[in-house]
Design an enzyme around this catalytic site. Structure first.
Site, short mmCIF file in Angstrom:
data_model
loop_
_atom_site.label_atom_id
_atom_site.label_comp_id
_atom_site.label_asym_id
_atom_site.label_seq_id
_atom_site.Cartn_x
_atom_site.Cartn_y
_atom_site.Cartn_z
CG ASP A 6 41.70 40.06 33.01
OD1 ASP A 6 39.91 39.40 33.49
OD2 ASP A 6 42.02 39.92 34.42
CB VAL A 7 37.50 44.01 32.64
CG1 VAL A 7 37.07 45.04 33.17
CG2 VAL A 7 37.85 44.33 31.47
N GLY A 8 39.02 43.58 35.67
CA GLY A 8 39.10 43.31 36.71
C GLY A 8 38.59 44.19 37.70
CG ASN A 9 35.04 43.63 40.93
OD1 ASN A 9 34.47 44.13 40.01
ND2 ASN A 9 35.70 42.31 40.66
CB VAL A 13 45.77 43.12 32.63
CG1 VAL A 13 47.55 43.20 31.95
CG2 VAL A 13 45.52 44.07 33.97
CE1 TYR A 100 32.58 28.07 42.07
CE2 TYR A 100 31.08 29.63 41.70
CZ TYR A 100 32.03 29.37 42.53
OH TYR A 100 32.38 29.92 43.24
CG ASP A 109 38.62 36.91 37.76
OD1 ASP A 109 37.48 36.08 37.74
OD2 ASP A 109 38.96 37.68 38.65
CG ASP A 129 44.13 36.85 40.96
OD1 ASP A 129 43.93 37.67 40.73
OD2 ASP A 129 43.28 36.22 39.64
CB THR A 132 39.50 43.43 43.52
OG1 THR A 132 39.64 44.13 42.37
CG2 THR A 132 38.48 44.84 44.72
N1 LIG Z 1 52.10 45.77 39.47
C1 LIG Z 1 51.11 46.06 40.60
N2 LIG Z 1 52.28 46.39 41.57
C2 LIG Z 1 51.93 46.94 42.21
N3 LIG Z 1 50.45 46.61 43.61
C3 LIG Z 1 49.89 46.16 42.46
C4 LIG Z 1 50.27 46.42 41.13
N4 LIG Z 1 49.24 45.47 39.76
C5 LIG Z 1 48.12 45.96 40.64
N5 LIG Z 1 48.20 45.93 42.27
C6 LIG Z 1 47.29 46.27 43.27
O1 LIG Z 1 47.48 44.64 43.69
C7 LIG Z 1 45.72 44.91 43.23
C8 LIG Z 1 45.23 44.47 42.52
O2 LIG Z 1 44.66 44.59 41.81
P1 LIG Z 1 44.81 43.57 40.81
O3 LIG Z 1 45.75 42.24 40.63
O4 LIG Z 1 44.19 43.83 39.12
O5 LIG Z 1 43.13 43.41 40.65
P2 LIG Z 1 42.13 43.44 39.55
O6 LIG Z 1 41.42 41.89 39.02
O7 LIG Z 1 40.94 42.46 40.54
O8 LIG Z 1 40.64 44.50 38.72
C9 LIG Z 1 45.14 46.66 43.74
O9 LIG Z 1 45.03 46.89 45.03
C10 LIG Z 1 46.38 47.28 42.76
O10 LIG Z 1 46.23 48.40 43.15
C1 LIG Z 2 35.72 36.72 43.30
C2 LIG Z 2 36.13 37.44 41.15
C3 LIG Z 2 35.28 39.00 42.13
C4 LIG Z 2 37.39 38.42 41.60
O1 LIG Z 2 37.38 39.85 40.86
P1 LIG Z 2 39.21 40.01 41.08
O2 LIG Z 2 39.53 40.76 42.65
O3 LIG Z 2 40.22 40.13 40.21
O4 LIG Z 2 38.69 41.43 40.35
C5 LIG Z 2 35.55 37.61 40.43
O5 LIG Z 2 35.74 36.64 40.30
C6 LIG Z 2 33.85 37.60 40.70
O6 LIG Z 2 33.23 38.27 40.93
N1 LIG Z 2 33.47 36.18 40.29
C7 LIG Z 2 32.15 35.71 40.76
C8 LIG Z 2 31.18 35.11 41.81
C9 LIG Z 2 32.62 33.42 41.71
O7 LIG Z 2 33.72 33.49 41.20
O8 LIG Z 2 31.98 32.62 42.28
K LIG Z 3 41.76 38.81 38.35
#
Ligand SMILES: Nc1ncnc2c1ncn2[C@@H]1O[C@H](COP(=O)(O)OP(=O)(O)O)[C@@H](O)[C@H]1O
Ligand SMILES: CC(C)(COP(=O)(O)O)[C@@H](O)C(=O)NCCC(=O)O
Ligand SMILES: [K+]
Length: 254
Positions: A6-9, A13, A100, A109, A129, A132
């Protein structure tokens, strides 16, 4: 075994599943300038530590909300795992009824979370969730994904305070002793932690009221544990919900 990604911003993971069991999971920074080979070194090292050989991986599934690094990641798995990844997006079977306005617009995600959430917690369901961005998803009693809410995430909001207000420091995201902060750090911690917990409760209660439902409420994402402890509406924290959703979607497309 299969590799789910899963690629988040903020973070990428990764998880390895043997049948339904998640045997390993790892977190890498999402670095928009890393090359295929730089990511390759990282996953190669992780596999080595785990004693896993690329040949053992029979498939890869990928969800991403970061389009600019998609090409790099696709190439990464072909080059270093020898597998073309299945990408969660148009044309793939998720089994989810997405209501949607434009289903293609929903973050992958959020879709994957909903798939796992329905399977493990039932409906009606709210998923929060903390990534970011913080996202709220509502799945009604019939299992339809209706949409939700998107707000600035805990981490980036805190970062914004530090960047835009000269006298506010960078703080550790931790629960303060009291709602009333008597120094700058404690006051910021109070605002962030209790403020975000209250935001969750406010949004969840509005969903309950508008749809006249009593949904299960599940939280996931990097900071879920921290906020869930102060929220009155979150029942369960499931840190690996997204990976589980990826596994289920992979199964549905075998
Ligand atoms: N295991 C962890 N413990 C504490 N903070 C975390 C952990 N993993 C991620 N974070 C923090 O949580 C926030 C969101 O992370 P994450 O859920 O991975 O976001 P995304 O899905 O947008 O990439 C970030 O600020 C990251 O630094
Ligand atoms: C809302 C999000 C930015 C969340 O991403 P993440 O915080 O996990 O990186 C992502 O799901 C996204 O770009 N969604 C597209 C817009 C939408 O879901 O309507
Ligand atoms: K996420």
């Amino acid at each position: 075994m299969i590799l789910v990604v899963d690629v988040g911003n903020t973070n990428i993971v990764l998880g390895l599943y043997e049948d339904k069991n998640l045997t390993y999971n790892w977190r890498l920074s999402t670095n928009r300038s890393s090359t295929v080979d730089e990511y390759g070194i990282l996953i190669h090292s992780l596999f080595q530590i785990a004693g896993v050989r690329a040949e053992q991986i029979e498939g890869v599934i990928l969800s991403s909300v970061v389009p600019p690094i998609m090409n790099v990641l696709e190439e990464l798995f072909v080059k270093y795992v020898g597998r073309e990844p299945l990408i969660v997006g148009p044309g793939i079977k998720t089994g989810l009824n997405i209501r949607y306005e434009n289903p293609r617009e929903v973050g992958a995600d959020r879709i994957v979370n909903a798939v796992a959430g329905i399977e493990h917690y039932g409906t009606p369901l709210v998923i929060v969730d903390f990534g970011t961005a913080t996202t709220f998803d509502y799945i009604d009693a019939s299992g339809a994904y209706l949409g939700g809410a998107i707000v600035p995430g805990v981490g980036i909001s805190t970062e914004a305070l530090y960047q835009r207000a000269s006298k506010l420091p960078r703080i550790e995201l931790a629960k303060p002793r009291s709602i009333i902060g008597r120094n700058t750090v404690a006051a910021m911690q109070s605002g962030i932690i209790f403020g975000y917990a209250g935001q969750v409760d406010g949004i969840v209660r509005r969903i309950c009221k508008e749809f006249n439902v009593k949904p299960r409420v599940v939280a996931t994402g990097g900071l879920a544990e921290l906020i869930a402890g102060e929220s009155e509406t979150i029942e369960t924290v499931d840190p690996l919900l997204t990976l589980e959703g990826l596994r289920i979607v992979y199964e549905r497309n075998r």
